[in-house]
Enzyme design. Structure first.
Site, PDB file in Angstrom:
ATOM      1  CE  LYS A   1      89.348   6.874 -38.278  1.00 53.30           C
ATOM      2  NZ  LYS A   1      88.100   7.557 -39.299  1.00 53.30           N
TER       3      LYS A   1
ATOM      4  NE  ARG B   1      87.802   0.868 -40.388  1.00 55.04           N
ATOM      5  CZ  ARG B   1      88.203   1.999 -40.585  1.00 55.04           C
ATOM      6  NH1 ARG B   1      89.564   2.066 -40.492  1.00 55.04           N
ATOM      7  NH2 ARG B   1      87.864   2.788 -41.316  1.00 55.04           N
TER       8      ARG B   1
ATOM      9  NE  ARG C   1      88.475  12.339 -47.444  1.00 56.31           N
ATOM     10  CZ  ARG C   1      88.723  11.415 -46.501  1.00 56.31           C
ATOM     11  NH1 ARG C   1      89.688  11.574 -45.533  1.00 56.31           N
ATOM     12  NH2 ARG C   1      87.740  10.509 -46.528  1.00 56.31           N
TER      13      ARG C   1
ATOM     14  NE  ARG D   1      89.850   7.563 -48.600  1.00 54.33           N
ATOM     15  CZ  ARG D   1      89.904   7.449 -47.380  1.00 54.33           C
ATOM     16  NH1 ARG D   1      90.816   8.203 -46.494  1.00 54.33           N
ATOM     17  NH2 ARG D   1      88.997   6.659 -46.611  1.00 54.33           N
TER      18      ARG D   1
ATOM     19  NE  ARG E   1      84.779   5.194 -46.042  1.00 49.80           N
ATOM     20  CZ  ARG E   1      85.288   6.587 -46.481  1.00 49.80           C
ATOM     21  NH1 ARG E   1      84.949   6.936 -47.494  1.00 49.80           N
ATOM     22  NH2 ARG E   1      86.226   7.114 -45.756  1.00 49.80           N
TER      23      ARG E   1
HETATM   24  P1  AP5 Z   1      89.783  13.160 -41.994  1.00 49.80           P
HETATM   25  O1  AP5 Z   1      90.684  13.776 -40.977  1.00 49.80           O
HETATM   26  O2  AP5 Z   1      90.449  12.692 -43.285  1.00 49.80           O
HETATM   27  O3  AP5 Z   1      88.939  12.123 -41.521  1.00 49.80           O
HETATM   28  P2  AP5 Z   1      89.143  10.447 -41.109  1.00 49.80           P
HETATM   29  O4  AP5 Z   1      88.487  10.070 -39.896  1.00 49.80           O
HETATM   30  O5  AP5 Z   1      90.716  10.285 -41.096  1.00 49.80           O
HETATM   31  O6  AP5 Z   1      88.156  10.095 -42.430  1.00 49.80           O
HETATM   32  P3  AP5 Z   1      88.756   8.908 -43.408  1.00 49.80           P
HETATM   33  O7  AP5 Z   1      87.854   8.696 -44.481  1.00 49.80           O
HETATM   34  O8  AP5 Z   1      90.060   8.736 -43.399  1.00 49.80           O
HETATM   35  O9  AP5 Z   1      88.198   7.407 -42.351  1.00 49.80           O
HETATM   36  P4  AP5 Z   1      87.982   5.991 -42.677  1.00 49.80           P
HETATM   37  O10 AP5 Z   1      87.808   5.334 -41.182  1.00 49.80           O
HETATM   38  O11 AP5 Z   1      86.897   5.749 -43.442  1.00 49.80           O
HETATM   39  O12 AP5 Z   1      89.533   5.720 -43.730  1.00 49.80           O
HETATM   40  P5  AP5 Z   1      90.378   4.806 -43.572  1.00 49.80           P
HETATM   41  O13 AP5 Z   1      91.637   5.209 -44.393  1.00 49.80           O
HETATM   42  O14 AP5 Z   1      90.745   4.411 -41.946  1.00 49.80           O
HETATM   43  O15 AP5 Z   1      88.922  14.156 -42.234  1.00 49.80           O
HETATM   44  C1  AP5 Z   1      87.917  14.067 -43.122  1.00 49.80           C
HETATM   45  C2  AP5 Z   1      87.691  15.234 -43.748  1.00 49.80           C
HETATM   46  O16 AP5 Z   1      87.105  16.328 -43.039  1.00 49.80           O
HETATM   47  C3  AP5 Z   1      88.874  15.830 -44.634  1.00 49.80           C
HETATM   48  O17 AP5 Z   1      88.624  16.632 -45.861  1.00 49.80           O
HETATM   49  C4  AP5 Z   1      89.095  17.010 -43.474  1.00 49.80           C
HETATM   50  O18 AP5 Z   1      89.758  18.114 -44.034  1.00 49.80           O
HETATM   51  C5  AP5 Z   1      87.757  17.497 -42.876  1.00 49.80           C
HETATM   52  N1  AP5 Z   1      87.834  17.828 -41.496  1.00 49.80           N
HETATM   53  C6  AP5 Z   1      88.234  17.460 -40.519  1.00 49.80           C
HETATM   54  N2  AP5 Z   1      88.022  17.844 -39.403  1.00 49.80           N
HETATM   55  C7  AP5 Z   1      86.959  18.740 -39.717  1.00 49.80           C
HETATM   56  C8  AP5 Z   1      86.475  19.566 -38.828  1.00 49.80           C
HETATM   57  N3  AP5 Z   1      86.653  19.741 -37.458  1.00 49.80           N
HETATM   58  N4  AP5 Z   1      85.280  20.619 -39.393  1.00 49.80           N
HETATM   59  C9  AP5 Z   1      85.142  20.463 -40.884  1.00 49.80           C
HETATM   60  N5  AP5 Z   1      86.033  19.481 -41.437  1.00 49.80           N
HETATM   61  C10 AP5 Z   1      86.901  18.819 -41.125  1.00 49.80           C
HETATM   62  O19 AP5 Z   1      89.946   3.364 -43.979  1.00 49.80           O
HETATM   63  C11 AP5 Z   1      89.590   3.204 -45.394  1.00 49.80           C
HETATM   64  C12 AP5 Z   1      89.088   1.843 -45.749  1.00 49.80           C
HETATM   65  O20 AP5 Z   1      90.215   0.832 -45.724  1.00 49.80           O
HETATM   66  C13 AP5 Z   1      87.995   1.277 -44.648  1.00 49.80           C
HETATM   67  O21 AP5 Z   1      86.821   1.565 -45.224  1.00 49.80           O
HETATM   68  C14 AP5 Z   1      88.287  -0.307 -44.954  1.00 49.80           C
HETATM   69  O22 AP5 Z   1      87.731  -0.987 -46.024  1.00 49.80           O
HETATM   70  C15 AP5 Z   1      89.976  -0.178 -44.815  1.00 49.80           C
HETATM   71  N6  AP5 Z   1      90.454  -0.369 -43.519  1.00 49.80           N
HETATM   72  C16 AP5 Z   1      91.383   0.471 -43.165  1.00 49.80           C
HETATM   73  N7  AP5 Z   1      91.672   0.120 -41.796  1.00 49.80           N
HETATM   74  C17 AP5 Z   1      90.942  -1.035 -41.438  1.00 49.80           C
HETATM   75  C18 AP5 Z   1      91.228  -2.005 -40.429  1.00 49.80           C
HETATM   76  N8  AP5 Z   1      91.752  -1.564 -39.356  1.00 49.80           N
HETATM   77  N9  AP5 Z   1      90.400  -3.091 -40.561  1.00 49.80           N
HETATM   78  C19 AP5 Z   1      89.574  -3.334 -41.698  1.00 49.80           C
HETATM   79  N10 AP5 Z   1      89.549  -2.629 -42.825  1.00 49.80           N
HETATM   80  C20 AP5 Z   1      90.359  -1.373 -42.762  1.00 49.80           C
HETATM   81 MG    MG Z   2      91.955   8.973 -42.322  1.00 47.15          MG
END
Ligand code: AP5
Ligand code: MG
Length: 191
Positions: free
Chosen positions: A14, A90, A129, A135, A146
């Site tokens: 994402k 979410r 990562r 993180r 997660r």
């Molecule tokens: P990356 O682009 O970072 O993926 P991402 O989908 O952004 O992953 P996140 O870990 O950020 O997702 P998340 O939903 O768990 O975290 P969030 O911060 O939203 O890519 C991942 C890795 O893969 C990177 O190293 C990248 O380089 C690599 N990669 C990318 N594309 C690739 C490809 N094609 N091939 C190979 N490698 C690749 O949320 C964190 C926490 O916050 C949640 O768990 C929750 O506790 C809280 N939270 C956040 N939003 C909410 C909400 N709306 N409601 C409630 N709690 C929330």
């Molecule tokens: Mg992210």
């Protein structure tokens, strides 16, 4: 305005693909995960509450997230060509709140980009990562939690947006540029 939701499991790409969408379309980025990590870093009350949930791989309660989102959205102002919502909504409650917030501004969700990636690849990416991200939730144990949270609370949104005719399924495994090419087609096809 193009209001894009980028949707997918933890590690589905994402954030990576949001950067490319922003560079091309000039939309404002709202990542609830990034906003929460900023609150944690700043030591705010919201950050303290949120970190307990994040470290357990659980969702932060809807009411806190929805209030935070409204403030973040207002802070972007009106002179933007659209918004990309990354990591929000979410839950069904968050999706309904987003529809209401956008409707109150005369806007709507244009398209939901659904990045679909298998579990093994997701866990592999998060562990890799974790070596550099700093993180607290980037380790195998929390990544699995997660993922469970994603399947139980977030995946139901896929049907919600299919019913709204907004879900664009994107194969999220492959090269970053190849995946982006498919995303661009879906965005350009959206109203
Ligand atoms: P990356 O682009 O970072 O993926 P991402 O989908 O952004 O992953 P996140 O870990 O950020 O997702 P998340 O939903 O768990 O975290 P969030 O911060 O939203 O890519 C991942 C890795 O893969 C990177 O190293 C990248 O380089 C690599 N990669 C990318 N594309 C690739 C490809 N094609 N091939 C190979 N490698 C690749 O949320 C964190 C926490 O916050 C949640 O768990 C929750 O506790 C809280 N939270 C956040 N939003 C909410 C909400 N709306 N409601 C409630 N709690 C929330
Ligand atoms: Mg992210």
């Amino acid at each position: 305005m193009k209001n894009i939701v980028i949707f997918g499991a933890p590690g589905s790409g994402k954030g990576t693909q949001s950067d490319k969408i922003i560079a091309e379309y000039g939309v404002a980025h709202i990542s609830t995960g990034d906003v929460l990590r900023g609150e944690i870093k700043a030591g705010t009350e919201l950050g303290k509450t949120a970190s307990a949930y994040i470290n357990e791989g659980k969702l932060v309660p809807d009411s806190l997230i929805i209030d935070m989102l409204a403030v973040t959205l207002d802070a972007k102002g009106k002179d933007i060509p659209g918004v990309i919502f990354d990591g929000f909504p979410r839950t069904i409650a968050q999706a309904e709140a987003l529809n209401e917030m956008l409707a109150a501004r005369g806007e709507k969700v244009s398209v939901v980009i659904g990045l679909e990636v298998d579990d093994e690849e997701l866990i592999k990416r998060i562990i890799a990562r974790g070596k550099t991200s700093g993180r607290a939730d980037d380790n195998e144990e929390t990544a699995k939690k997660r993922l469970n949270t994603y399947y139980s609370q977030t995946l139901p949104l896929k049907d919600f947006y299919i019913n709204e005719g907004k879900y664009a399924k994107i194969q999220g495994v492959g090269t970053i540029d190849g995946i982006y090419a498919d995303i661009k087609k879906a965005i350009d096809a959206a109203e």
